[in-house]
Design a protein around this motif. Structure first.
Motif, PDB file in Angstrom:
ATOM      1  N   ALA A  69     -81.881 -49.784 -33.168  1.00  0.00           N
ATOM      2  CA  ALA A  69     -81.093 -50.902 -33.686  1.00  0.00           C
ATOM      3  C   ALA A  69     -81.867 -52.110 -34.206  1.00  0.00           C
ATOM      4  CB  ALA A  69     -80.126 -51.370 -32.596  1.00  0.00           C
ATOM      5  N   ASP A  70     -83.136 -52.259 -33.859  1.00  0.00           N
ATOM      6  CA  ASP A  70     -83.857 -53.452 -34.323  1.00  0.00           C
ATOM      7  C   ASP A  70     -84.368 -53.204 -35.738  1.00  0.00           C
ATOM      8  OD1 ASP A  70     -85.119 -55.892 -34.534  1.00  0.00           O
ATOM      9  OD2 ASP A  70     -86.755 -55.393 -33.150  1.00  0.00           O
ATOM     10  N   GLU A  81     -76.705 -55.540 -35.485  1.00  0.00           N
ATOM     11  CA  GLU A  81     -77.676 -54.446 -35.379  1.00  0.00           C
ATOM     12  C   GLU A  81     -77.282 -53.487 -34.254  1.00  0.00           C
ATOM     13  OE1 GLU A  81     -82.027 -56.093 -36.722  1.00  0.00           O
ATOM     14  OE2 GLU A  81     -81.183 -56.956 -34.878  1.00  0.00           O
ATOM     15  N   PHE A  82     -76.846 -54.055 -33.127  1.00  0.00           N
ATOM     16  CA  PHE A  82     -76.445 -53.215 -31.999  1.00  0.00           C
ATOM     17  C   PHE A  82     -75.269 -52.326 -32.385  1.00  0.00           C
ATOM     18  CE2 PHE A  82     -74.087 -52.339 -28.085  1.00  0.00           C
ATOM     19  CZ  PHE A  82     -75.088 -51.812 -27.287  1.00  0.00           C
ATOM     20  N   LYS A  83     -74.281 -52.915 -33.026  1.00  0.00           N
ATOM     21  CA  LYS A  83     -73.114 -52.138 -33.445  1.00  0.00           C
ATOM     22  C   LYS A  83     -73.523 -50.992 -34.362  1.00  0.00           C
ATOM     23  CE  LYS A  83     -69.426 -55.538 -33.248  1.00  0.00           C
ATOM     24  NZ  LYS A  83     -68.494 -56.350 -34.022  1.00  0.00           N
ATOM     25  N   ARG A  87     -73.072 -47.126 -33.625  1.00  0.00           N
ATOM     26  CA  ARG A  87     -72.319 -46.338 -34.603  1.00  0.00           C
ATOM     27  C   ARG A  87     -73.109 -45.075 -35.000  1.00  0.00           C
ATOM     28  NH1 ARG A  87     -68.179 -48.530 -37.036  1.00  0.00           N
ATOM     29  NH2 ARG A  87     -69.036 -50.629 -37.005  1.00  0.00           N
ATOM     30  N   LYS A  88     -74.410 -45.251 -35.257  1.00  0.00           N
ATOM     31  CA  LYS A  88     -75.257 -44.135 -35.681  1.00  0.00           C
ATOM     32  C   LYS A  88     -75.475 -43.110 -34.572  1.00  0.00           C
ATOM     33  CE  LYS A  88     -78.703 -46.691 -37.036  1.00  0.00           C
ATOM     34  NZ  LYS A  88     -79.950 -47.253 -37.585  1.00  0.00           N
ATOM     35  N   THR A 176     -63.341 -44.289 -31.763  1.00  0.00           N
ATOM     36  CA  THR A 176     -62.975 -45.556 -32.408  1.00  0.00           C
ATOM     37  C   THR A 176     -61.484 -45.869 -32.309  1.00  0.00           C
ATOM     38  OG1 THR A 176     -62.781 -44.470 -34.554  1.00  0.00           O
ATOM     39  CG2 THR A 176     -64.922 -45.470 -34.015  1.00  0.00           C
ATOM     40  N   ALA A 177     -60.706 -44.957 -31.742  1.00  0.00           N
ATOM     41  CA  ALA A 177     -59.267 -45.216 -31.580  1.00  0.00           C
ATOM     42  C   ALA A 177     -59.065 -46.400 -30.633  1.00  0.00           C
ATOM     43  CB  ALA A 177     -58.548 -43.981 -31.044  1.00  0.00           C
TER      44      ALA A 177
END
Length: 189
Positions: A69-70, A81-83, A87-88, A176-177
């Protein structure tokens, strides 16, 4: 009530990882998490050897989070960045597919929640965990959140065991629901 994925991930950053409340994640947050985990799991006791284990665990998580994330390699991870990192690496995936250090953190977190060490997080332990992170004026929403997490099997054993916790945590991050039971894993957000 429905909780968006973005709000859930914001919650994790704000109330679980950004321990020093400086608005981003950095190595200090993970050192603080190591100390907190050692003290909480030890119910006040924090031996040097146990603290070293937690420091290693949290350092591994920090290094893994930086790789994931960084993006600008500044030694800080913003909420955005964390999100994107979550997500990835987590969205649409099973718990078994999560990064190894993240799984180790999640399992460690369960042991911290299981205050009495019986292998089950019951309602009292869930309540205690919730109120340590948020101000709340009534226990009823916490109890409602806990009950929304439980399956019939969970009710039979009196709460959530490690495997169920890992499943719920996985769903909290990967699904993601807005209306599945795992949105209540950390109480009424």
């Amino acid at each position: 009530m429905a909780y968006s994925w973005d709000n859930r991930v914001d919650f994790i950053v704000r109330y679980m990882y950004d321990i020093d409340n400086n608005g981003f994640l950095d190595e200090n947050d993970f050192l603080c998490m190591a100390v907190r985990a050692c003290v909480v799991e030890g119910k006040g006791d924090c031996s040097a050897s146990r603290l070293d284990e937690y420091k290693k665990l949290m350092n591994n998580l920090w290094e893994e989070m930086c790789q994931i994330a960084d993006d600008d390699k500044d030694g800080k991870i913003s909420t955005a960045e964390f999100k994107e990192g979550v997500r990835k690496t987590c969205v649409g995936k099973k718990y078994s597919e999560f990064p190894q250090a993240m799984k180790a953190f999640i399992e460690s977190n369960f042991r911290i929640l299981d205050i009495n060490g019986d292998g089950i997080v019951g309602i009292e332990e869930f309540r205690f965990n919730c109120i340590t992170r948020m101000a709340i004026d009534d226990v009823a929403p916490i109890d409602k959140a806990f009950n929304a997490l439980l399956t019939d099997e969970d009710r039979k054993v009196g709460g959530i065991n490690m495997d169920r916790y890992k499943e719920l945590y996985g769903q909290f991050l990967s699904n993601t629901a807005e209306n599945h039971p795992a949105v209540y894993l950390f109480g009424p957000l």
